[in-house]
Design a protein around this motif. Structure first.
Motif, PDB file in Angstrom:
ATOM      1  N   CYS A   4       1.450   9.783  -3.925  1.00 27.87           N
ATOM      2  CA  CYS A   4       2.498   9.166  -3.104  1.00 27.87           C
ATOM      3  C   CYS A   4       3.553   8.538  -4.008  1.00 27.87           C
ATOM      4  O   CYS A   4       3.229   7.827  -4.956  1.00 27.87           O
ATOM      5  CB  CYS A   4       1.880   8.106  -2.194  1.00 27.87           C
ATOM      6  SG  CYS A   4       3.097   7.069  -1.377  1.00 27.87           S
ATOM      7  N   CYS A   7       3.403   4.310  -3.220  1.00 26.83           N
ATOM      8  CA  CYS A   7       2.305   3.482  -3.736  1.00 26.83           C
ATOM      9  C   CYS A   7       1.687   4.048  -5.014  1.00 26.83           C
ATOM     10  O   CYS A   7       0.851   3.396  -5.634  1.00 26.83           O
ATOM     11  CB  CYS A   7       1.248   3.268  -2.654  1.00 26.83           C
ATOM     12  SG  CYS A   7       0.476   4.786  -2.081  1.00 26.83           S
ATOM     13  N   CYS A  32       2.369   4.527   3.785  1.00 27.44           N
ATOM     14  CA  CYS A  32       3.637   4.034   3.231  1.00 27.44           C
ATOM     15  C   CYS A  32       4.803   4.383   4.163  1.00 27.44           C
ATOM     16  O   CYS A  32       5.708   3.578   4.343  1.00 27.44           O
ATOM     17  CB  CYS A  32       3.890   4.622   1.846  1.00 27.44           C
ATOM     18  SG  CYS A  32       2.822   3.902   0.600  1.00 27.44           S
TER      19      CYS A  32
END
Ligand SMILES: [Zn+2]
Length: 147
Positions: A4, A7, A32
């Motif tokens: 990701c 994050c 997220c």
């Protein structure tokens, strides 16, 4: 697995939503994406709220005129909505509205009156000055200002 971009955690593809007809995965994981969307929504609704407040404040006070057909009856200043209600709709005998008193005295149905904003103004001193100006220029029957 996919990392990701928000994050920086490597997660299985099931943790990512698909985009472009399922051809690609989003660069942010589902968690997220939700968090970013919520944050944006929150910021945006706050911005909208403050705009509304500015707008309401701007429309809140000013100089207004009460007319009977085309005849100016009364020019006043203050909170637009409150004054409109005060002059046109309050039925109480204790009501000190000069418009109400005038209409009662002359048997005028207040439903025939119109209420219009002449100018928005939120500075009290400028408002009083402008009220005097309009009363001089428009010479309303109830409260004209004579030069
Ligand atoms: Zn993430």
């Amino acid at each position: 697995m996919k990392t990701c971009k928000q994050c920086k955690v490597e997660k299985p593809f099931t943790e990512f939503s698909k985009v472009h007809k399922g051809k690609y995965y989003k660069s942010y994981c589902k968690k997220c994406s939700t968090r970013v969307a919520n944050k944006w929504k929150k910021n945006n609704s706050q911005r909208k709220k403050s705009n509304d407040e500015i707008f309401r404040k701007k429309l809140g006070t000013g100089i207004y005129i009460v007319k009977l057909f085309d005849v100016p009856l009364y020019v006043g200043e203050g909170n637009i909505n409150a004054r409109k209600h005060h002059h046109l709709f309050t039925k109480s005998d204790k009501c000190d509205s000069q418009v109400k008193q005038y209409c009662d005295k002359h048997n005028i149905n207040r439903k025939l009156l119109s209420f219009n904003i002449l100018e928005y103004e939120d500075d009290k001193q400028r408002m009083v000055k402008k009220e005097t100006y309009y009363r001089t220029v428009l010479t309303p029957i109830i409260n004209p200002t004579t030069k």
